[in-house]
Design an enzyme around this catalytic site. Structure first.
Site, PDB file in Angstrom:
ATOM      1  N   LYS A  58      -5.274 -10.102  -9.172  1.00 26.98           N
ATOM      2  CA  LYS A  58      -3.708 -10.114  -8.872  1.00 26.98           C
ATOM      3  C   LYS A  58      -4.009 -10.092  -7.161  1.00 26.98           C
ATOM      4  CE  LYS A  58      -0.578  -7.013  -8.851  1.00 26.98           C
ATOM      5  NZ  LYS A  58       0.016  -6.433  -7.281  1.00 26.98           N
ATOM      6  N   ASN A  59      -4.459  -8.474  -7.301  1.00 24.48           N
ATOM      7  CA  ASN A  59      -4.529  -8.174  -5.733  1.00 24.48           C
ATOM      8  C   ASN A  59      -5.537  -8.720  -4.266  1.00 24.48           C
ATOM      9  OD1 ASN A  59      -2.901  -5.660  -6.045  1.00 24.48           O
ATOM     10  ND2 ASN A  59      -4.505  -4.544  -7.086  1.00 24.48           N
ATOM     11  N   CYS A  85       6.484  -1.951  -4.918  1.00 27.36           N
ATOM     12  CA  CYS A  85       6.457  -0.843  -6.361  1.00 27.36           C
ATOM     13  C   CYS A  85       6.937   0.789  -5.026  1.00 27.36           C
ATOM     14  CB  CYS A  85       5.634  -0.507  -7.615  1.00 27.36           C
ATOM     15  SG  CYS A  85       6.244  -1.378  -8.676  1.00 27.36           S
ATOM     16  N   ARG A 144       3.837   4.145   1.843  1.00 31.66           N
ATOM     17  CA  ARG A 144       2.090   3.588   1.914  1.00 31.66           C
ATOM     18  C   ARG A 144       2.368   2.950   2.989  1.00 31.66           C
ATOM     19  NH1 ARG A 144       2.363  -0.007  -3.419  1.00 31.66           N
ATOM     20  NH2 ARG A 144       4.117   0.065  -3.186  1.00 31.66           N
ATOM     21  N   PRO A 145       1.877   3.841   4.240  1.00 24.83           N
ATOM     22  CA  PRO A 145       2.105   3.840   6.153  1.00 24.83           C
ATOM     23  C   PRO A 145       1.250   2.355   6.186  1.00 24.83           C
ATOM     24  CG  PRO A 145       1.256   5.479   5.654  1.00 24.83           C
ATOM     25  CD  PRO A 145       1.825   4.962   4.079  1.00 24.83           C
ATOM     26  N   ILE A 146       1.983   1.708   7.159  1.00 24.99           N
ATOM     27  CA  ILE A 146       1.273   0.793   7.749  1.00 24.99           C
ATOM     28  C   ILE A 146       0.459   0.609   9.412  1.00 24.99           C
ATOM     29  CG2 ILE A 146       2.449  -1.356   6.340  1.00 24.99           C
ATOM     30  CD1 ILE A 146       3.675  -1.906   8.581  1.00 24.99           C
ATOM     31  N   ASP A 156      -4.643   2.669  -9.690  1.00 29.34           N
ATOM     32  CA  ASP A 156      -3.988   1.915 -10.664  1.00 29.34           C
ATOM     33  C   ASP A 156      -3.936   1.813 -12.022  1.00 29.34           C
ATOM     34  OD1 ASP A 156      -2.144   0.704  -8.429  1.00 29.34           O
ATOM     35  OD2 ASP A 156      -3.596  -1.303  -8.465  1.00 29.34           O
ATOM     36  N   ARG A 192       5.644  -8.797 -13.334  1.00 28.16           N
ATOM     37  CA  ARG A 192       4.240  -8.832 -11.896  1.00 28.16           C
ATOM     38  C   ARG A 192       3.384  -9.269 -11.997  1.00 28.16           C
ATOM     39  NH1 ARG A 192       5.681  -4.301  -7.918  1.00 28.16           N
ATOM     40  NH2 ARG A 192       4.220  -5.501  -7.191  1.00 28.16           N
TER      41      ARG A 192
END
Length: 430
Positions: free
Chosen positions: A22-23, A117, A122-124, A305, A397
């Site tokens: 998926k990722n 989620c 989870r900074p960008i 994960d 998902r």
């Protein structure tokens, strides 16, 4: 709202085929719009996140044609809109990959700030740092990231922290920048390598993906390609721990064993028998497993994960185990639900201490996120009682035909949508 209802207590035995990652697929679908030619991508997982991404791509004018359940044909020739709306971003965080893809091809992008989620911050900032280093003007306004540049120019960029998303996003933009870009302190995950290989198949010049330094020589134009997504290491690991927790014997097919080394190492430490083949791995657990200590780390370390899946398995193992979560601060939410089933756990900051118990008891629990939901399914399969899992939309998902695959190896699990259906299930199985 749909639920899973599970009757556990049976070892999982048999073979299960693993789908596409998926990722990797989410980033590859984003990169596919970087050419005006047609791109054919197969081995896509048929999960909600992929379908939302395809809708987002179609929403900006790309041509999206589903060839079959796992294959799609995409053309970015007629893209007319550089803005990705919040409706898509709030559903899947990975929609932000369209920022790098659009900036690389069109030198302009507008993407809503990401959701996803709730597993922690989870900074960008590293994404934006990379785009700015390539020469783009990047601002955040009205809940959106706006990036624009006349000409992207190659640059030497050192990421402050290892970030899969930033590595992929900046790599995509740099693929169409002028000159040489050097990325250091990059993520090495298999899906980073897969995206680089995909871009190279379109004519990009990317070297070093999977190592400490990625070198990208920008090209003016990318062309069409046909590409197959790598197998999903997290789906594979989930079924491997399901075998371990239920004292089963499961062979996962269509995998790359190299990508599973950290998972295999822990399973062996815990007392499982693991047999590796060219494209398959067999896990056998003949009795109660042993405790161990886990710390999540960027690849090739133990993946965050997979942390909930090993956590459930350790909760049934002999002795005291510890888990240190070094990636996401909210990843232990599943342990509160697991305690409802009889697990003995203690959480302090980013560490969890787990005292193994001999068995769980069935309970009604809620899936707090994607991987936690899958882990709670494993817990349900490992107990003799009835387990009901709410909020399974998270699980859908990222796992294709999850309950069907579990049933294929002996799991008793059904998807239901009412209390009456739950009662019927309980009556049927006694």
């Amino acid at each position: 709202m749909e639920q899973y209802i599970i009757k556990g207590g049976h070892p999982l035995v048999g073979e299960v085929e693993i789908g596409g990652a998926k990722n990797a697929a989410l980033a590859i679908l984003s990169a596919a719009i970087m050419t005006d030619d047609t791109v054919l991508i197969d081995n896509l997982p048929d999960v909600n996140d992929i379908n939302v991404m395809l809708d987002a791509i179609a929403g900006i004018g790309a041509s999206v044609s589903r060839v079959d359940r796992h294959t799609v044909r995409i053309s970015g020739k007629n893209i007319s809109d550089m803005s990705i709306e919040y409706e898509y971003i709030k559903k899947i965080r990975a929609s932000y990959y369209l920022l790098g893809a659009l900036l690389g091809k069109y030198k302009r992008a507008e993407v809503a700030l990401p959701g996803g989620c709730n597993i922690g911050s989870r900074p960008i900032d590293q994404h934006l740092k990379g785009f700015r280093a390539l020469g783009a003007e990047v601002i955040i306004h009205g809940g959106k990231i706006l990036a624009e540049v006349d000409r992207l120019r190659g640059k030497h960029i050192y990421f402050d922290v290892v970030s899969v998303g930033a590595t992929i996003n900046v790599m995509m933009a740099a693929a169409m920048a002028e000159g040489l870009t050097i990325l250091e302190n990059v993520a090495k995950e298999p899906h980073v390598v897969d995206v680089a290989n995909f871009l190279n198949s379109m004519g990009a010049n990317i070297r070093g993906a999977g190592t400490d330094i990625i070198r990208i020589r920008g090209v003016q134009k990318l062309h069409g390609t046909e590409y197959s997504v790598i197998p999903d290491q997290i789906e594979a690991g989930t079924f491997m721990f399901a075998a371990a927790a239920t004292k089963g014997d499961v062979t996962v097919l269509n995998v790359i064993p190299k990508h599973l080394e950290a998972t295999v190492a822990k399973l062996v430490e815990m007392g499982c028998e693991v047999e590796e083949f060219d494209d398959a791995v067999r896990v056998v657990a003949k009795g109660r497993l042993n405790s161990t200590h886990v710390k999540t780390l960027p690849y090739p370390g133990f993946p965050t994960d997979m942390q909930p899946q090993i956590g459930v398995t350790l909760a049934l193992s002999q002795g005291t185990s510890t888990i240190v979560e070094s990636i996401f601060e909210n990843r232990f939410k599943y342990l509160d639900e697991l305690a409802r089933m009889g697990a003995s756990v203690k959480i302090e900051g980013n560490s969890a201490t787990i005292e193994g118990v001999e068995s769980f008891s069935g309970a009604r629990v809620s899936a707090p996120d994607l991987r936690a939901g899958a882990a709670l399914c494993i817990a349900g399969l490992a107990t003799d009682g009835i387990t009901i899992i709410d909020d399974i939309v998270y699980i859908q998902r990222g796992y294709e035909r999850f309950e069907e695959k579990l049933r294929g190896i002996g799991g008793i699990i059904e998807r239901v949508d009412s209390e009456k259906a739950i009662q019927k299930f309980c009556l049927r199985i006694g």
